[in-house]
Write a protein that holds these residues in place. Structure first.
Motif, PDB file in Angstrom:
ATOM      1  N   ALA A 168       0.863  -1.184   0.000  1.00 48.21           N
ATOM      2  CA  ALA A 168       0.000   0.000   0.000  1.00 48.21           C
ATOM      3  C   ALA A 168       0.896   1.229   0.000  1.00 48.21           C
ATOM      4  CB  ALA A 168      -0.911   0.008   1.216  1.00 48.21           C
ATOM      5  N   ILE A 169       0.682   2.109  -1.006  1.00 49.03           N
ATOM      6  CA  ILE A 169       1.526   3.301  -1.145  1.00 49.03           C
ATOM      7  C   ILE A 169       0.648   4.532  -0.921  1.00 49.03           C
ATOM      8  CG2 ILE A 169       3.054   4.593  -2.664  1.00 49.03           C
ATOM      9  CD1 ILE A 169       3.561   1.990  -4.189  1.00 49.03           C
ATOM     10  N   TYR A 170       0.968   5.285   0.120  1.00 48.07           N
ATOM     11  CA  TYR A 170       0.259   6.523   0.436  1.00 48.07           C
ATOM     12  C   TYR A 170       1.132   7.690  -0.018  1.00 48.07           C
ATOM     13  CZ  TYR A 170      -2.713   3.626   3.421  1.00 48.07           C
ATOM     14  OH  TYR A 170      -3.583   2.675   3.893  1.00 48.07           O
ATOM     15  N   ARG A 171       0.532   8.620  -0.766  1.00 50.61           N
ATOM     16  CA  ARG A 171       1.287   9.743  -1.296  1.00 50.61           C
ATOM     17  C   ARG A 171       0.611  11.050  -0.927  1.00 50.61           C
ATOM     18  NH1 ARG A 171       1.592   6.087  -5.796  1.00 50.61           N
ATOM     19  NH2 ARG A 171       3.763   5.508  -6.271  1.00 50.61           N
ATOM     20  N   GLY A 172       1.503  12.069  -0.752  1.00 53.28           N
ATOM     21  CA  GLY A 172       1.018  13.423  -0.493  1.00 53.28           C
ATOM     22  C   GLY A 172       0.658  13.641   0.955  1.00 53.28           C
ATOM     23  N   ASN A 173       1.577  14.247   1.692  1.00 56.69           N
ATOM     24  CA  ASN A 173       1.339  14.558   3.105  1.00 56.69           C
ATOM     25  C   ASN A 173       0.832  13.329   3.849  1.00 56.69           C
ATOM     26  OD1 ASN A 173       1.299  16.267   5.353  1.00 56.69           O
ATOM     27  ND2 ASN A 173      -0.838  16.857   4.999  1.00 56.69           N
ATOM     28  N   ALA A 174       1.586  12.246   3.720  1.00 56.07           N
ATOM     29  CA  ALA A 174       1.176  10.980   4.313  1.00 56.07           C
ATOM     30  C   ALA A 174       1.543  10.929   5.786  1.00 56.07           C
ATOM     31  CB  ALA A 174       1.842   9.829   3.571  1.00 56.07           C
ATOM     32  N   TRP A 175       0.568  10.495   6.609  1.00 56.63           N
ATOM     33  CA  TRP A 175       0.760  10.351   8.045  1.00 56.63           C
ATOM     34  C   TRP A 175       0.401   8.931   8.464  1.00 56.63           C
ATOM     35  CZ3 TRP A 175       2.400  14.004  11.648  1.00 56.63           C
ATOM     36  CH2 TRP A 175       2.514  15.338  11.173  1.00 56.63           C
ATOM     37  N   VAL A 176       1.249   8.341   9.329  1.00 66.31           N
ATOM     38  CA  VAL A 176       0.938   7.075   9.988  1.00 66.31           C
ATOM     39  C   VAL A 176       0.995   7.349  11.479  1.00 66.31           C
ATOM     40  CG1 VAL A 176       1.546   4.646  10.272  1.00 66.31           C
ATOM     41  CG2 VAL A 176       2.006   5.798   8.097  1.00 66.31           C
ATOM     42  N   ARG A 177      -0.161   7.218  12.175  1.00 62.76           N
ATOM     43  CA  ARG A 177      -0.253   7.616  13.582  1.00 62.76           C
ATOM     44  C   ARG A 177      -0.742   6.455  14.439  1.00 62.76           C
ATOM     45  NH1 ARG A 177      -2.534  12.320  11.108  1.00 62.76           N
ATOM     46  NH2 ARG A 177      -1.390  14.242  11.597  1.00 62.76           N
ATOM     47  N   GLN A 178      -0.154   6.407  15.650  1.00 67.57           N
ATOM     48  CA  GLN A 178      -0.660   5.527  16.688  1.00 67.57           C
ATOM     49  C   GLN A 178      -0.446   6.229  18.021  1.00 67.57           C
ATOM     50  OE1 GLN A 178       1.351   1.874  18.191  1.00 67.57           O
ATOM     51  NE2 GLN A 178      -0.333   0.790  17.144  1.00 67.57           N
ATOM     52  N   GLU A 179      -1.569   6.720  18.554  1.00 69.68           N
ATOM     53  CA  GLU A 179      -1.522   7.595  19.726  1.00 69.68           C
ATOM     54  C   GLU A 179      -0.528   8.735  19.480  1.00 69.68           C
ATOM     55  OE1 GLU A 179      -0.986   5.117  23.223  1.00 69.68           O
ATOM     56  OE2 GLU A 179      -3.170   5.033  23.414  1.00 69.68           O
ATOM     57  N   ASN A 180       0.544   8.903  20.288  1.00 65.51           N
ATOM     58  CA  ASN A 180       1.487  10.007  20.112  1.00 65.51           C
ATOM     59  C   ASN A 180       2.617   9.677  19.153  1.00 65.51           C
ATOM     60  OD1 ASN A 180       0.130  11.713  21.863  1.00 65.51           O
ATOM     61  ND2 ASN A 180       1.232  10.946  23.675  1.00 65.51           N
ATOM     62  N   ASN A 181       2.658   8.456  18.639  1.00 65.04           N
ATOM     63  CA  ASN A 181       3.705   8.055  17.711  1.00 65.04           C
ATOM     64  C   ASN A 181       3.210   8.251  16.283  1.00 65.04           C
ATOM     65  OD1 ASN A 181       5.287   7.158  19.929  1.00 65.04           O
ATOM     66  ND2 ASN A 181       4.140   5.224  19.930  1.00 65.04           N
ATOM     67  N   TYR A 182       4.128   8.537  15.369  1.00 62.90           N
ATOM     68  CA  TYR A 182       3.711   8.775  14.000  1.00 62.90           C
ATOM     69  C   TYR A 182       4.900   8.649  13.056  1.00 62.90           C
ATOM     70  CZ  TYR A 182       5.639  13.499  14.581  1.00 62.90           C
ATOM     71  OH  TYR A 182       6.456  14.566  14.827  1.00 62.90           O
ATOM     72  N   VAL A 183       4.567   8.526  11.776  1.00 64.87           N
ATOM     73  CA  VAL A 183       5.519   8.662  10.683  1.00 64.87           C
ATOM     74  C   VAL A 183       4.875   9.614   9.698  1.00 64.87           C
ATOM     75  CG1 VAL A 183       6.694   7.534   8.766  1.00 64.87           C
ATOM     76  CG2 VAL A 183       6.490   6.360  10.962  1.00 64.87           C
ATOM     77  N   HIS A 184       5.601  10.637   9.298  1.00 68.81           N
ATOM     78  CA  HIS A 184       5.079  11.608   8.353  1.00 68.81           C
ATOM     79  C   HIS A 184       6.085  11.761   7.223  1.00 68.81           C
ATOM     80  CE1 HIS A 184       4.569  15.866   6.855  1.00 68.81           C
ATOM     81  NE2 HIS A 184       3.370  15.342   6.653  1.00 68.81           N
ATOM     82  N   ALA A 185       5.568  11.751   5.965  1.00 70.14           N
ATOM     83  CA  ALA A 185       6.452  11.898   4.803  1.00 70.14           C
ATOM     84  C   ALA A 185       5.597  12.247   3.605  1.00 70.14           C
ATOM     85  CB  ALA A 185       7.240  10.615   4.560  1.00 70.14           C
TER      86      ALA A 185
END
Length: 815
Positions: free
Chosen positions: A645-662
């Motif tokens: 699964a490829i997310y593009r454009g201001n992509a966020w992966v969040r779990q409570e206070n943890n995240y990945v943004h790219a």
């Protein structure tokens, strides 16, 4: 055979003998007998007659009226109680004196001893009204109360003449027998005047019997009744009269009976009815039957310029109006075969009813099939259709329009199948379709089919209640598409049997199955559906509207509406689309499912919610694995084959206070990895951090151009412009590897390489590499003379420096 003709026959054979011979012969005999009993024994004739030998006359009167009169030219001989008269004429005037019947012969012999009267030589019986019977001899026997002759006799009346050999008539029973060679020619003189002469009926049989007590006339042996417009044949023919013998109730032909209706000569053969028994009913003395039926296995054959029909059934009932077919009913395994220049049809049912247009004996108007009804049609060399239902009704076009089908309705478990033939139509005879045929199948409870003007091809179709259409494309696309709904309307292209459009509503459900199981089945549902088809009958596109839902494999989805294009195999989800699969839910402004490439694309406010305890949870470097993970982006591209699964454009992966943004986040479940690219920022927990979200504690943040998380070896790799922020400290490097451990998925250690720079509030450090151990909260700086600049302790230089973050200690292992 018409009733008027039967009445003429009955009148000749019954009236003549009952009225005339009964009145003349029996009266003459009874009076002679009474005189003997009164003492005139031996005196056969009255004294005046006895004394005369020529010009003999005898008469009987009542109240001054003559009842009968006998005259002879002379008395030839009187001996041994026998009297022979020559050139005899007997007249009967009836009880009222107005009637005049006569019998003439060359000789009349009365045998008193044996109670026999014999008329010999040119016997002529004439009944008032013109009926004549001729024979060479007539014999009356008192003992048996019978008049008979073994000679050939002829009969003649208005419109009737005929002959036979051997006749026996019994007065007491009022019955007669004709021994052999019965032949009658009948012409109805009471028919309405027409330019053409009245039709003649010829009746032939080997013998005939009339039973007055049971009002029954029977012809036996090779019976035929022939007219210009009809012919009845059988081994036996029974005619049943009503009381008084004035009207025929019915006639019955037995043993291999057949009845031909229509002109015996013409461009088309007449219709023919066959059966073990054929029975004809006559209403109120009508001149032609109003009802005809067969008993035992029967058949009906009919042919016009447009079509040829053959019907077989256990019982066939035909109703006629003015000698024209009005309707027909067949019971018990009825099977009808119909062939025209346009198509061929085979029909069957427990009961079959046909109505006729009144423009000819075979001009069909309606056809109704009831009970296990089935209909099969072959349209030229193009297609074959097969229909099964509890009840089928067919309306035909007028004969001027070619007698094609106008409309068809069916009810009760309707099953209709149409196969587009690719080659030889003989496959219909083989009861199978070619492997490359384009098939369509429809099931419902009620069906209405309207045909095009050619009477062969379907124009439109409406199905109601539990409708199901099944499309079976050719071998180049091994899929079966099934459309279910409570109502369907289908239109067809002109001059073909190819569907053009299908409209369905009320609980619409579409099921697409892969014949070779190369792909998962797809099921869609909606309030309405519109399907468009190509000219070759292949599906082009489907639009489903209202509460659309779909399921394919483990994937489920829904939206306000959806459009599917068959050529590209693209499914467009429009209006609040949402996808659910394996514990995750994804929504967007619009979605496209590419079934051919097995790719899901979503655009506009993409949002995915992944439950942490799902079997295929998002592979992310977060500590709270049981908590849901949220992914947002501007677009999504999900590759089913690769599991990516490829997310593009201001992509966020969040779990409570943890995240990945790219800018781009790629989740690869097959390889158990997560890749983030371009302006990556991630926040995760280190072993030394406080509880997730605890007061005064913040997860560690990492910036980089690339982030690569490997679930298998529990490693997070950052590349290019790596910058880690933790507890006021900052570590900069070209690459960084973070290793997770424990059930809480926290970072236990991290390795940094290439131009490492450490910045803390009280000191800074540089080196080629660095190692960070979270539990000890220490950093080991490695390099060719790595150094640390401390505000309190100054500069420290060495190949390996250990920095303890909890204090101001620096351990130098080598210089």
């Amino acid at each position: 055979m018409q009733p008027k003709h039967i009445l003429l026959l009955r009148r000749v054979l019954i009236i003549v003998f009952i009225v005339f011979l009964g009145a003349v012969v029996q009266s003459y005999y009874s009076r002679s007998r009474r005189r003997v009993e009164e003492g005139t024994a031996g005196q056969i004739l009255t004294p005046d007659i006895k004394r005369a030998t020529e010009g003999i006359q005898f008469s009987e009167h009542r109240d001054g009226r003559a009842l009968f009169k006998v005259s002879a030219q002379k008395l030839v001989e009187t001996r041994a109680a026998r009297n022979i008269l020559q050139t005899v004429e007997a007249l009967n005037f009836g009880n009222d004196g107005t009637r005049k019947d006569s019998i003439q012969s060359d000789y009349c012999e009365y045998d008193q001893a044996n109670d026999v009267i014999v008329f010999n030589g040119n016997v002529l019986v004439t009944v008032q009204g013109g009926t004549e019977i001729r024979s060479n001899a007539l014999r009356y026997e008192k003992s048996s109360d019978t008049v008979k002759t073994s000679e050939r006799f002829t009969i003649k009346d208005r419109g009737i003449h005929g002959e036979g050999i051997g006749l026996r008539y019994r007065f007491s029973a009022q019955s007669f027998v004709i021994d052999k060679q019965v032949k009658l020619h009948i012409r109805n003189p009471e028919s309405k005047p027409t330019p053409a002469p009245p039709a003649e009926t010829i009746i032939q049989a080997e013998s005939a019997v009339y039973d007055h007590a049971h009002h029954h006339l029977r012809f036996v042996g090779n019976v035929s009744a022939l007219q210009e417009n009809g012919e009845l044949r059988s081994a036996a023919l029974d005619i049943h009269f009503g009381p008084g013998d004035q009207q025929i109730e019915y006639l019955e032909a037995n043993q291999g009976a057949s009845y031909k209706m229509g002109a015996m000569s013409g461009p088309s053969p007449p219709s023919e009815l066959q059966g073990d028994t054929i029975r004809m009913y006559f209403q109120g003395g009508a001149g032609a039957p109003d009802r005809i039926e067969t008993r035992g296995r029967g058949s009906f054959r009919s042919q016009t310029a447009q079509r040829r029909d053959v019907l077989n059934a256990e019982r066939i009932l035909i109703t006629l109006v003015e000698n024209q077919l009005h309707d027909l009913a067949a019971h018990g395994g009825a099977i009808l075969s119909s062939v025209s220049s346009q198509n061929q049809m085979a029909l069957g049912a427990d009961k079959l009813t046909a109505g006729f247009a009144g423009q000819g004996s075979a001009a069909l108007d309606t056809l109704t099939l009831e009970g296990h009804a089935h209909f099969k049609s072959l349209e030229g060399r193009e297609a074959t259709s097969a229909l099964q239902a509890g009840r089928i009704m067919i309306r035909f076009a007028s004969p001027t329009a070619g007698q094609g089908i106008k409309e068809l309705t069916a009810a009760e478990r309707v099953d209709w199948q149409l196969t587009k033939l690719a080659a030889d139509p003989l496959v219909v005879k083989e009861k199978k379709a070619p492997t490359d045929a384009n098939q369509r199948r429809l099931r419902s409870e009620n069906l209405r089919v309207v045909y095009q003007d050619d009477g062969v091809h379907v124009r439109e179709l409406r199905a109601l209640e539990h409708c199901q259409v099944e499309l079976v494309p050719g071998k180049d696309k091994p899929e079966r598409t099934q459309i279910n709904a409570e109502r369907m309307d289908i239109t067809f292209r002109a001059n073909t049997d190819q569907m053009e459009k299908v409209f369905a509503e009320q609980t619409v459900k579409v099921i697409t199955k892969s014949v070779d199981r190369s792909s998962s089945d797809r099921v869609t549902a909606s309030d309405r559906l519109t399907a468009d088809f190509k000219p070759d009958g292949q599906l082009q596109a489907m639009l489903q509207e209202g509460h659309f839902q779909f399921m394919e494999g483990k994937r489920k989805g829904k939206s306000d509406r959806a459009r599917y294009e068959e050529s590209t195999e693209l499914l467009y989800l429009l209006g609040h689309p949402k996808i659910e699969e394996e514990g995750s839910t994804t929504s967007a402004d619009e979605m496209v499912v590419n079934r051919k490439l097995r790719i899901l694309q979503a655009a506009g406010d993409v949002r995915t919610r992944q439950y942490g305890n799902a079997a295929q949870s998002v592979n992310s470097p977060f500590t709270a694995s049981k908590e849901p993970t949220f992914i947002t982006a501007r677009s999504l591209e999900l590759h089913d084959k690769e599991g990516v699964a490829i997310y593009r454009g201001n992509a966020w992966v969040r779990q409570e206070n943890n995240y990945v943004h790219a800018m781009t986040v790629e989740v690869d479940n097959a390889k158990q990895q997560l890749i983030a690219r371009t302006n990556v920022t991630s926040r995760t927990q280190f072993a030394g951090d406080g509880g997730n979200g605890a007061a005064g504690q913040q997860p560690t943040t990492v910036h980089a151009d690339l982030m690569h998380f490997h679930q298998k070896d529990q490693r997070i790799r950052y590349e290019k412009n790596v910058r880690l922020l933790q507890k006021g400290s900052e570590i900069i490097a070209e690459t960084a590897d973070l290793f997770l451990a424990g059930t809480d998925n926290r970072v236990e250690k991290a390795f940094f390489k290439n131009r490492v720079f450490i910045k803390q509030p009280e000191r800074e450090g540089r080196g080629d590499e660095a190692e960070y151990y979270a539990k000890e909260d220490k950093i080991i700086l490695v390099g060719n003379l790595a150094q640390v600049d401390s505000k309190s302790k100054g500069k420290s230089i060495g190949k390996r420096l250990t920095i303890f973050n909890n204090g101001d200690k620096i351990f130098i292992e080598s210089r």
